[in-house]
Design a protein around this motif. Structure first.
Motif, mmCIF file in Angstrom:
data_model
loop_
_atom_site.group_PDB
_atom_site.id
_atom_site.type_symbol
_atom_site.label_atom_id
_atom_site.label_comp_id
_atom_site.label_asym_id
_atom_site.label_seq_id
_atom_site.Cartn_x
_atom_site.Cartn_y
_atom_site.Cartn_z
ATOM 1 N N THR A 160 14.692 52.521 -13.806
ATOM 2 C CA THR A 160 15.646 53.026 -14.897
ATOM 3 C C THR A 160 16.905 53.699 -14.734
ATOM 4 N N LEU A 161 16.814 54.584 -13.911
ATOM 5 C CA LEU A 161 18.043 55.176 -13.398
ATOM 6 C C LEU A 161 18.906 54.318 -12.684
ATOM 7 N N ALA A 162 18.668 53.048 -11.974
ATOM 8 C CA ALA A 162 19.745 52.197 -11.280
ATOM 9 C C ALA A 162 20.434 51.454 -12.302
ATOM 10 N N HIS A 163 19.709 51.201 -13.546
ATOM 11 C CA HIS A 163 20.175 50.127 -14.333
ATOM 12 C C HIS A 163 20.928 50.965 -15.864
ATOM 13 N N SER A 164 20.592 52.338 -15.785
ATOM 14 C CA SER A 164 21.071 53.127 -16.931
ATOM 15 C C SER A 164 22.551 53.108 -17.259
ATOM 16 N N LEU A 165 23.511 53.025 -16.353
ATOM 17 C CA LEU A 165 24.855 53.308 -16.550
ATOM 18 C C LEU A 165 25.534 51.808 -16.365
ATOM 19 N N ASP A 166 24.827 50.765 -16.121
ATOM 20 C CA ASP A 166 25.355 49.711 -16.181
ATOM 21 C C ASP A 166 26.345 49.394 -15.145
ATOM 22 N N VAL B 186 20.075 29.590 -18.566
ATOM 23 C CA VAL B 186 19.385 29.444 -19.869
ATOM 24 C C VAL B 186 18.474 30.442 -20.158
ATOM 25 N N PHE B 187 18.356 31.399 -19.272
ATOM 26 C CA PHE B 187 17.587 32.800 -19.714
ATOM 27 C C PHE B 187 18.732 33.349 -20.747
ATOM 28 N N PHE B 188 19.648 33.299 -20.298
ATOM 29 C CA PHE B 188 20.919 34.268 -21.042
ATOM 30 C C PHE B 188 21.059 33.676 -22.349
ATOM 31 N N GLU B 189 21.020 32.378 -22.405
ATOM 32 C CA GLU B 189 21.268 31.416 -23.590
ATOM 33 C C GLU B 189 20.065 31.497 -24.689
ATOM 34 N N ARG B 190 19.153 32.054 -24.074
ATOM 35 C CA ARG B 190 17.817 32.281 -24.968
ATOM 36 C C ARG B 190 17.707 33.653 -25.294
ATOM 37 N N GLY B 191 18.454 34.518 -24.981
ATOM 38 C CA GLY B 191 18.481 35.819 -25.368
ATOM 39 C C GLY B 191 17.532 36.742 -24.174
ATOM 40 N N LEU B 192 16.869 36.080 -23.129
ATOM 41 C CA LEU B 192 16.332 36.675 -22.195
ATOM 42 C C LEU B 192 16.836 37.476 -21.310
ATOM 43 N N HIS B 193 16.445 38.593 -20.567
ATOM 44 C CA HIS B 193 17.166 39.372 -19.534
ATOM 45 C C HIS B 193 16.687 38.755 -18.063
ATOM 46 N N ALA B 194 17.359 37.831 -17.812
ATOM 47 C CA ALA B 194 16.785 37.312 -16.259
ATOM 48 C C ALA B 194 16.672 38.542 -15.372
ATOM 49 N N GLY C 145 12.012 40.818 -20.601
ATOM 50 C CA GLY C 145 13.166 41.590 -21.065
ATOM 51 C C GLY C 145 14.055 40.988 -22.132
ATOM 52 N N LEU C 146 14.523 41.459 -23.296
ATOM 53 C CA LEU C 146 15.320 40.749 -24.429
ATOM 54 C C LEU C 146 16.656 41.379 -24.499
ATOM 55 N N LEU C 147 17.650 40.817 -24.538
ATOM 56 C CA LEU C 147 19.071 41.228 -24.631
ATOM 57 C C LEU C 147 19.577 41.695 -25.966
ATOM 58 N N GLU C 148 18.921 41.688 -26.987
ATOM 59 C CA GLU C 148 19.189 41.979 -28.494
ATOM 60 C C GLU C 148 20.083 43.362 -28.606
ATOM 61 N N THR D 154 23.402 44.905 -30.782
ATOM 62 C CA THR D 154 23.138 45.734 -31.834
ATOM 63 C C THR D 154 22.375 47.143 -31.742
ATOM 64 N N GLY D 155 22.272 47.419 -30.547
ATOM 65 C CA GLY D 155 21.886 48.737 -30.176
ATOM 66 C C GLY D 155 20.613 48.830 -29.841
ATOM 67 N N GLY D 156 20.259 50.449 -29.356
ATOM 68 C CA GLY D 156 18.828 50.636 -28.781
ATOM 69 C C GLY D 156 19.003 50.808 -27.352
ATOM 70 N N THR D 157 18.099 51.588 -26.805
ATOM 71 C CA THR D 157 18.298 52.174 -25.457
ATOM 72 C C THR D 157 17.255 51.427 -24.426
ATOM 73 N N VAL D 158 16.548 50.350 -24.796
ATOM 74 C CA VAL D 158 15.284 49.829 -24.173
ATOM 75 C C VAL D 158 15.973 49.079 -23.100
ATOM 76 N N LYS D 159 17.148 48.456 -23.114
ATOM 77 C CA LYS D 159 17.596 47.704 -21.969
ATOM 78 C C LYS D 159 17.431 48.577 -20.830
ATOM 79 N N ARG D 160 17.783 49.879 -20.831
ATOM 80 C CA ARG D 160 18.241 50.718 -19.586
ATOM 81 C C ARG D 160 16.714 50.657 -18.834
ATOM 82 N N VAL D 161 15.556 50.407 -19.339
ATOM 83 C CA VAL D 161 14.383 50.705 -18.739
ATOM 84 C C VAL D 161 13.819 49.343 -18.172
ATOM 85 N N HIS D 162 14.805 48.158 -18.264
ATOM 86 C CA HIS D 162 14.130 46.837 -18.025
ATOM 87 C C HIS D 162 14.204 46.914 -16.441
ATOM 88 N N CYS D 163 14.891 47.228 -15.754
ATOM 89 C CA CYS D 163 15.014 47.342 -14.369
ATOM 90 C C CYS D 163 13.656 47.991 -13.787
#
Length: 470
Positions: free
Chosen positions: A84-90, A151-159, A196-199, A203-212
């Motif tokens: 989570t730390l590793a991906h938190s700051l993009d 294709v992952f990205f096109e479908r909104g998936l976080h590869a 993992g989803l890329l939404e 449009t917001g939300g902090t869930v992406k930071r926990v994907h990794c």
């Protein structure tokens, strides 16, 4: 014929037995240092606090270092927090054209298991090299050349989260002492866990930071389950109900996954990020910095046009209202208009740095006023280059009617425009000293670069725990 996952298991077992070449171990050590710097800088972020609170509730016997924590945690918990730390700051590295951030999942998973299992520094680096390679090759299997995008990205998936779970599982399995079939089972198990989803990018939300973090947690769990007897399907990648068909339909390709495996390495070509924001914004930042270096007077700007690859605009340009007025510093990191404005007004670090992505900076009236002048649109030349690079063109129309243009076709931080050793060291120091002293940062740097010769990880992990022990 051997299945894809069996061949990946053989590849991992061979590297485990023979070791990586010295230059690849050195590159893996640079990945570790980059991940550690990005992670140390993120320990005060809200997602890190949320995950830290959760793993504290879980408890358990600890054997693995968690950054910002004095006491060790169980391996899956340490992997979850550190990922989570590793991906938190993009700020994590990027592979093109798969558009993956492989190290942010693989390194935390490998670190957690390596420390718990008493691995040497060389064994850790070998596992990381293999894990990163597998992650990006699975990502490349989902890249469609005709589409010119993942294709992952096109479908909104976080590869990154999906493929990172597999790469991390391979690394964790190697460090757990599993043979080729055990690595294959770990991969087969992890394939049911990555998601993992890329939404949140849009449009917001902090869930992406926990994907990794979740990918690293899944990786450690999958390797542990394989070690204790659970098995995965032999056709988990290419099968009718396998990962690639499930996520990519009939648009996947096995050739990039397996061709030249163990002979041609993707690892050295993975891009380091100079700026802590979405990689799609970087070329626009560099174009803005070039215009600023040419003496552009921002008070004379009438309009700014940011041209970018068409698929990129969904992340950095849409919805326009959200991108010209990002709701937080984190969301500003995914905004083409905001990052261009910030770069034109001057930034920190290597061009832009963490101070440019605080909530206060994202609400700065001067930046917002300039961001509102930025209009994003597709650019044909950028479309031709993407996704082998993330290019951009910036055209600034002045109140006098004059038009200034800068085009950036090659991203900074990659093989075509690499960060120097001094720039990488500066990035780590600026990151790490948000938590470490200068002396502690120097020790972590030395211990990381000394990993190829380290008989164990005791001194290395002790240096990582130093700030939490103060």
């Amino acid at each position: 014929m051997s299945t894809a996952v069996a061949l990946l298991g053989d590849f991992a077992a061979k590297v485990r037995a023979e070791g990586l070449p010295p230059e690849l171990r050195a590159d893996a050590a640079r990945r570790v240092l980059d991940v550690l710097g990005n992670s140390l800088a993120a320990t005060a972020e809200a997602p890190a606090k949320a995950v830290g609170a959760l793993v504290a509730e879980w408890g358990g016997a600890g054997r693995s270092t968690a950054l910002g924590h004095a006491a060790p945690l169980p391996e899956p918990s340490a992997a979850l927090l550190n990922g989570t730390l590793a991906h938190s700051l993009d700020f994590d590295d990027t592979h093109l054209p798969s558009v993956l951030h492989p190290s942010a999942s693989v390194v935390p998973a490998a670190l957690a298991v390596a420390e718990a299992r008493g691995a040497s520094g060389a064994q850790l680096l070998d596992a990381i090299g293999v894990g990163v390679e597998i992650a990006v090759r699975v990502g490349m299997a989902g890249y469609d050349p005709g589409l010119g995008n993942s294709v992952f990205f096109e479908r909104g998936l976080h590869a990154t989260a999906i493929c990172g779970a597999l790469g991390g599982a391979a690394a964790a399995a190697m460090l757990s002492g599993l043979a080729a079939d055990g690595v294959a089972h770990a991969l087969g198990i992890a394939a049911s866990m990555g998601s993992g989803l890329l939404e949140a990018n849009r449009t917001g939300g902090t869930v992406k930071r926990v994907h990794c973090g979740w990918a690293a947690h899944a990786a450690v769990t999958a390797a542990g389950l394989a070690r204790t007897g659970l098995t995965g399907p032999p056709t988990v990648l290419e099968g009718r109900f396998g990962l690639l068909q499930a996520f990519c339909g009939d648009k996947y390709h096995l050739e990039p996954l397996l061709d030249g495996l163990g002979e041609r390495w993707e690892l050295p070509g993975i891009f380091f990020k100079p700026y802590p924001c979405n990689h799609f914004t970087h070329a626009g930042i560099d174009a803005a910095r070039r215009l600023r270096a040419r003496g552009l007077d921002v008070t004379a700007i009438e309009r700014i046009d940011l041209g970018a690859p068409t698929p990129v605009l969904r992340t950095i340009g849409e919805p326009r209202e959200d991108k010209i007025r990002p709701s937080s510093g984190y969301h500003a990191a995914f905004s083409g208009p905001y990052t261009v404005a910030a770069a034109l007004l001057g930034g920190g670090g290597l061009g832009l740095f963490h101070e440019d992505f605080t909530d206060a900076a994202a609400a700065d009236p001067a930046r917002l006023a300039l961001a509102a002048k930025v209009h994003c649109a597709p650019d044909a030349r950028c479309d031709e280059i993407f996704p082998h690079q993330f290019p951009a063109v910036l055209r600034v129309t002045l109140t006098s009617g004059e038009v200034l243009e800068e085009r950036v076709d090659v991203n900074r931080g990659g093989p075509g425009d690499p960060l120097t050793a001094d720039e990488l060291a500066l990035k780590f120091r600026l990151n790490a000293t948000r938590l470490l002293t200068d002396v502690e940062a120097d020790e972590v740097t030395a211990r990381t670069y000394g990993l190829p010769d380290a008989p164990d990880l005791t001194a290395f992990t002790r240096a990582l725990r130093a700030p939490a022990s103060r």
